[in-house]
Design an enzyme around this catalytic site. Structure first.
Site, PDB file in Angstrom:
ATOM      1  N   GLY A  93       0.850  -1.199   0.000  1.00  0.00           N
ATOM      2  CA  GLY A  93       0.000   0.000   0.000  1.00  0.00           C
ATOM      3  C   GLY A  93       0.874   1.234   0.000  1.00  0.00           C
ATOM      4  CE  LYS A 103      -6.930   8.325   2.320  1.00  0.00           C
ATOM      5  NZ  LYS A 103      -7.338   7.479   1.164  1.00  0.00           N
ATOM      6  CB  VAL A 104      -1.428   5.186   6.046  1.00  0.00           C
ATOM      7  CG1 VAL A 104      -0.518   4.929   7.246  1.00  0.00           C
ATOM      8  CG2 VAL A 104      -2.748   5.783   6.516  1.00  0.00           C
ATOM      9  N   GLY A 108      -1.537  -2.324   9.727  1.00  0.00           N
ATOM     10  CA  GLY A 108      -2.436  -1.258  10.149  1.00  0.00           C
ATOM     11  C   GLY A 108      -3.799  -1.371   9.503  1.00  0.00           C
ATOM     12  CB  THR A 109      -4.936  -3.251   6.517  1.00  0.00           C
ATOM     13  OG1 THR A 109      -3.846  -2.768   5.736  1.00  0.00           O
ATOM     14  CG2 THR A 109      -6.186  -3.341   5.651  1.00  0.00           C
ATOM     15  CB  THR A 110      -9.395  -1.422   9.640  1.00  0.00           C
ATOM     16  OG1 THR A 110      -9.665  -0.831   8.368  1.00  0.00           O
ATOM     17  CG2 THR A 110      -8.708  -0.416  10.528  1.00  0.00           C
ATOM     18  CG  HIS A 144     -12.105   8.135  10.379  1.00  0.00           C
ATOM     19  ND1 HIS A 144     -12.728   7.722  11.533  1.00  0.00           N
ATOM     20  CD2 HIS A 144     -10.806   7.747  10.483  1.00  0.00           C
ATOM     21  CE1 HIS A 144     -11.839   7.097  12.311  1.00  0.00           C
ATOM     22  NE2 HIS A 144     -10.658   7.106  11.698  1.00  0.00           N
ATOM     23  CE  LYS A 147     -12.109   4.087   9.242  1.00  0.00           C
ATOM     24  NZ  LYS A 147     -10.963   3.230   8.854  1.00  0.00           N
TER      25      LYS A 147
END
Ligand SMILES: NC(=O)C1=CN([C@@H]2O[C@H](COP(=O)(O)OP(=O)(O)OC[C@H]3O[C@@H](n4cnc5c(N)ncnc54)[C@H](OP(=O)(O)O)[C@@H]3O)[C@@H](O)[C@H]2O)C=CC1
Ligand SMILES: O=C(O)C1=N[C@H](C(=O)O)C[C@H](O)C1
Length: 249
Positions: free
Chosen positions: A10, A14-15, A78-80, A135, A139
């Site tokens: 990724g 953004k992140v 970090g992915t949810t 957010h 998202k």
């Protein structure tokens, strides 16, 4: 100085962009692979990545992790979208790769981790507890992973303290007006252009309320926590959930 080879999944997101920048700036880390949508995962093994950071999408993260685990690459995620079932699948995969570590954390911002910790501490003292997460509108998921985990941990603390349901006399409601019910804690999701990542935990008891709020104003807020995870994960085989496991809280 030992230098750890890091791959980012990724990397153009953004992140991911902020994480690549932070890894490049760290003397003890070397950014060896920047992988994004459409790129082959083999880029990670070709580059000799020892630790992979994943900030992609809930739909693809499990395939990414299966690749990492089966190739003995540690992962900081970090992915949810991590349900109990998904976490169990990871434990199963890791059971046959005993030296590999995976960290799954719904939020890497230090302030967010403290906000969650304080909310759990407070949960047993306040009959009313609700969460508002706010957010940016791009998202992918709602509620946020952070809000979901905060609510779950608060619900567990409330149960352990012998508290009953949150007081709520609402009898008729428009669907959604009271948010999502996570273990008895209501979670409300706001999506507004201009926001980054924010959460309020609102607690109430007779004559007083307590509001605990955290704001990520910039995605660089996630980088120090991610680097802590990258530097810690090789010493933590198996599955770790939450960055607080690597913090002295
Ligand atoms: N734990 C934490 O602290 C935080 C977690 N997050 C979570 O991280 C995730 C990413 O967030 P964000 O950066 O905002 O999202 P973005 O959409 O900006 O970035 C995701 C990137 O991953 C790419 N991608 C999609 N599929 C793959 C794949 N199979 N392999 C490699 N790359 C892929 C996307 O490409 P394309 O757009 O072309 O599909 C995109 O460039 C979300 O789940 C979010 O909730 C976010 C912030 C902090
Ligand atoms: O998608 C985001 O932006 C964020 N996702 C994570 C979550 O779902 O909790 C962490 C942070 O809130 C930013």
């Amino acid at each position: 100085m030992t230098v750890t080879k890091v791959g980012v999944l990724g990397a153009r997101g953004k992140v991911g962009t902020a994480i690549c920048e932070a890894v490049r700036a760290a003397e003890d880390l070397e950014l060896v692979a920047e992988v994004d949508h459409g790129d082959p995962l083999g880029m990670l093994t070709d580059a000799g990545a020892e630790v992979v950071v994943d900030f992609t999408h809930p739909d693809v993260v499990m395939d990414n992790l299966e690749f990492c685990i089966t190739h003995g690459i540690h992962a900081v995620v970090g992915t949810t979208g991590f349900t109990d079932e998904r976490l169990e699948t990871l434990r199963g995969l890791l059971s046959s790769h005993a030296e590999t570590g995976v960290l799954v954390a719904p939020n890497f911002a230090i302030g967010a981790i403290l906000m969650m910790r304080f909310a759990v501490q407070a949960a047993r003292y306040f009959p009313s507890a609700e969460i508002v997460e706010l957010h940016h509108p791009n998202k992918a998921d709602a509620p946020s992973g952070t809000a979901h985990r905060t609510a779950e941990m608060m619900a567990t603390a409330r149960t352990a303290a012998g508290m009953g349901p949150c007081p709520d006399a609402t009898s008729t409601e428009l669907e959604g007006a009271r948010g999502a019910d996570v273990g008895g804690v209501r979670v409300h999701s706001v999506r507004v252009t201009g926001l980054v990542a924010h959460q309020e935990v609102i607690l109430g008891t007779q004559g007083e309320t307590l509001t605990i709020r955290h704001d990520s104003l910039d995605r660089s807020s996630f980088a120090p926590g991610v680097l802590l995870g990258v530097r810690s994960i090789s010493r933590a085989p198996g599955l770790t959930v939450g960055l607080d496991a690597f913090m002295d809280l």
